[in-house]
Design a protein around this motif. Structure first.
Motif, short mmCIF file in Angstrom:
data_model
loop_
_atom_site.label_atom_id
_atom_site.label_comp_id
_atom_site.label_asym_id
_atom_site.label_seq_id
_atom_site.Cartn_x
_atom_site.Cartn_y
_atom_site.Cartn_z
N ASP A 46 2.81 1.77 4.94
CA ASP A 46 2.78 1.35 3.54
C ASP A 46 3.94 2.00 2.80
O ASP A 46 3.81 3.06 2.20
N ILE A 47 5.11 1.34 2.87
CA ILE A 47 6.30 1.81 2.17
C ILE A 47 6.61 0.82 1.06
O ILE A 47 6.72 -0.38 1.31
N ARG A 48 6.74 1.29 -0.17
CA ARG A 48 7.02 0.43 -1.33
C ARG A 48 8.49 0.56 -1.70
O ARG A 48 8.94 1.62 -2.13
N ILE A 49 9.24 -0.49 -1.51
CA ILE A 49 10.68 -0.50 -1.72
C ILE A 49 11.00 -1.08 -3.09
O ILE A 49 10.30 -1.98 -3.58
N GLU A 50 12.05 -0.58 -3.71
CA GLU A 50 12.57 -1.17 -4.95
C GLU A 50 14.05 -1.46 -4.78
O GLU A 50 14.79 -0.62 -4.29
N VAL A 51 14.46 -2.66 -5.18
CA VAL A 51 15.86 -3.09 -5.09
C VAL A 51 16.41 -3.19 -6.51
O VAL A 51 15.86 -3.92 -7.35
N ARG A 52 17.52 -2.49 -6.76
CA ARG A 52 18.18 -2.56 -8.07
C ARG A 52 19.62 -3.02 -7.88
O ARG A 52 20.32 -2.54 -6.97
#
Length: 400
Positions: free
Chosen positions: A296-302
């Motif tokens: 369960d890895i929560r990634i954010e792309v900016r």
């Protein structure tokens, strides 16, 4: 105002004692001397000096920790990984060690971070059903979105290890052949459809023997840890070159990874079952009853500071242990420093897509010169803690 101790972390710091990721750094006074370090909050603990400070706990491994790259430590195997991790945890949490350990910290902002390991081989997979389905619908609107083999085996390609670069390294827009469907002949020039792919990478430590497959149950014996990864992709070059084989120049110009490798043991609380599978698997891939293979890895792309997506790694159809089993089932051996990547991470929702190809339905816009892309991520840890993965950032430079 007294200077804050490196031992005193802000509440909820994702780089606390439950994390302890490994990297390689140098300092301004010794720029050519690369040292192993562990990130702790906003500081870096110099592992090369730790055996002198805590000889009883870690001295047997002094030679590994004095290396300028993680590879010797990676090759040492899981029992050594666990011993060193336990010693580092004690060094940063036991008040009895503060006097000896405090001088070994360097402010993160004052060090230079390097590629943390020498990459042996690089393999990239295609493990998200959501991503593969979306891409299939874009490229094959009149056919089945998934190819017939997709749910039977983890599809992948062998990439170029020499162009794996550490976060912060600029990405020069690649040139190559392009041919749109309406064009009479291919043209040559800078890619017009430069894209990202938000992924998770897995770093191999202990090697395997040629002709001896690595089964699902041996995953932890060979894989040291994880990192964030951006598989930069020139979609126009890729589209023209990859039939009938696979990605080549459209991918090989750059792959960015984090400067920090998070040990697998730090992600135990984040283990989760993969999505339900509606196809029977061959025995070497069948993980029913095994340790949950999802994470369960929560990634954010900016992009240029604006969040464009939050892909969930828990939605990946194929797990890393299945990828490793498939990668070696034909007898191919593992080498210390092998890197294999998950493929683009995408979820079922519009704000969970891991590349611009999906986010724009193939219509663009794609990356422009000067754009900066940053991936960050965290995973659940023990007692409500967050385990941070080191960020991956790259800025697009124009073709030279």
């Amino acid at each position: 105002m007294p200077e804050q101790s490196p031992f005193d972390l802000a509440e909820g710091d994702p780089f606390g004692p439950h994390n302890l990721p490994y990297g390689v750094f140098s300092t301004a006074d010794a720029p050519d001397r690369r040292r192993l370090g562990v990130r702790y909050g906003d500081s870096v603990l110099d592992l090369s000096a730790l055996p002198s400070a805590l000889p009883a706990a870690i001295h047997p491994h002094a030679e590994l920790l004095a290396a300028p790259t993680l590879n010797p430590l990676l090759a040492a195997g899981r029992p050594v990984w666990r011993q060193i991790r336990a010693a580092v945890h004690s060094a940063v949490t036991d008040p009895a060690h503060r006097g000896e350990v405090a001088p070994l910290f360097h402010p993160l902002a004052e060090v230079t971070l390097h590629l943390p390991f020498e990459v042996a081989d690089y393999v990239d997979f295609y493990a998200s059903e959501h991503h593969a389905t979306n891409v299939g619908r874009i490229f094959r609107p009149n056919d089945a979105a998934l190819t017939p083999n997709w749910k039977h085996l983890p599809i992948g390609y062998h990439g170029r290890a020499g162009t794996v670069v550490v976060t912060g390294t600029p990405v020069v827009r690649p040139s190559g052949q392009r041919k749109a469907p309406a064009d009479e002949a291919p043209t040559f020039g800078p890619s017009l459809r430069l894209d990202i792919e938000a992924e998770v990478g897995f770093v191999v430590g202990a090697p395997s023997t040629l002709h001896e497959p690595v089964g699902l149950g041996a995953f932890r014996d060979h894989v040291f840890g994880v990192c964030l990864l951006n598989d930069w992709s020139a979609r126009d070059i890729q589209a023209w070159e990859y039939v009938p084989l696979g990605p080549f120049l459209g991918k090989s110009f750059a792959t960015s990874v984090s400067a920090w490798i998070t040990p697998l043991d730090a992600l135990d609380e984040a283990r989760t079952a993969p999505p339900a599978r509606d196809f029977p698997l061959l025995p070497y891939l069948d993980d029913a009853g095994a340790e949950p293979g999802g994470i369960d890895i929560r990634i954010e792309v900016r992009i240029n500071g604006e969040t464009v997506s939050r892909p969930p790694f828990s939605a990946m159809y194929w797990t890393a242990s299945q990828q490793l089993a498939h990668m070696t089932v034909n007898g191919a051996s593992l080498r210390t420093g092998d890197l294999f990547a998950s493929g683009t991470v995408s979820g079922p929702d519009p704000d969970q897509l891991g590349c611009l190809l999906e986010l724009t339905q193939g219509k663009g816009p794609y990356l422009q010169d000067g754009d900066e892309v940053t991936l960050t991520a965290w995973a659940p840890g023990p007692d409500g803690a967050r385990i941070g993965l080191g960020e991956v950032t790259g800025r697009i430079l124009p073709t030279g």
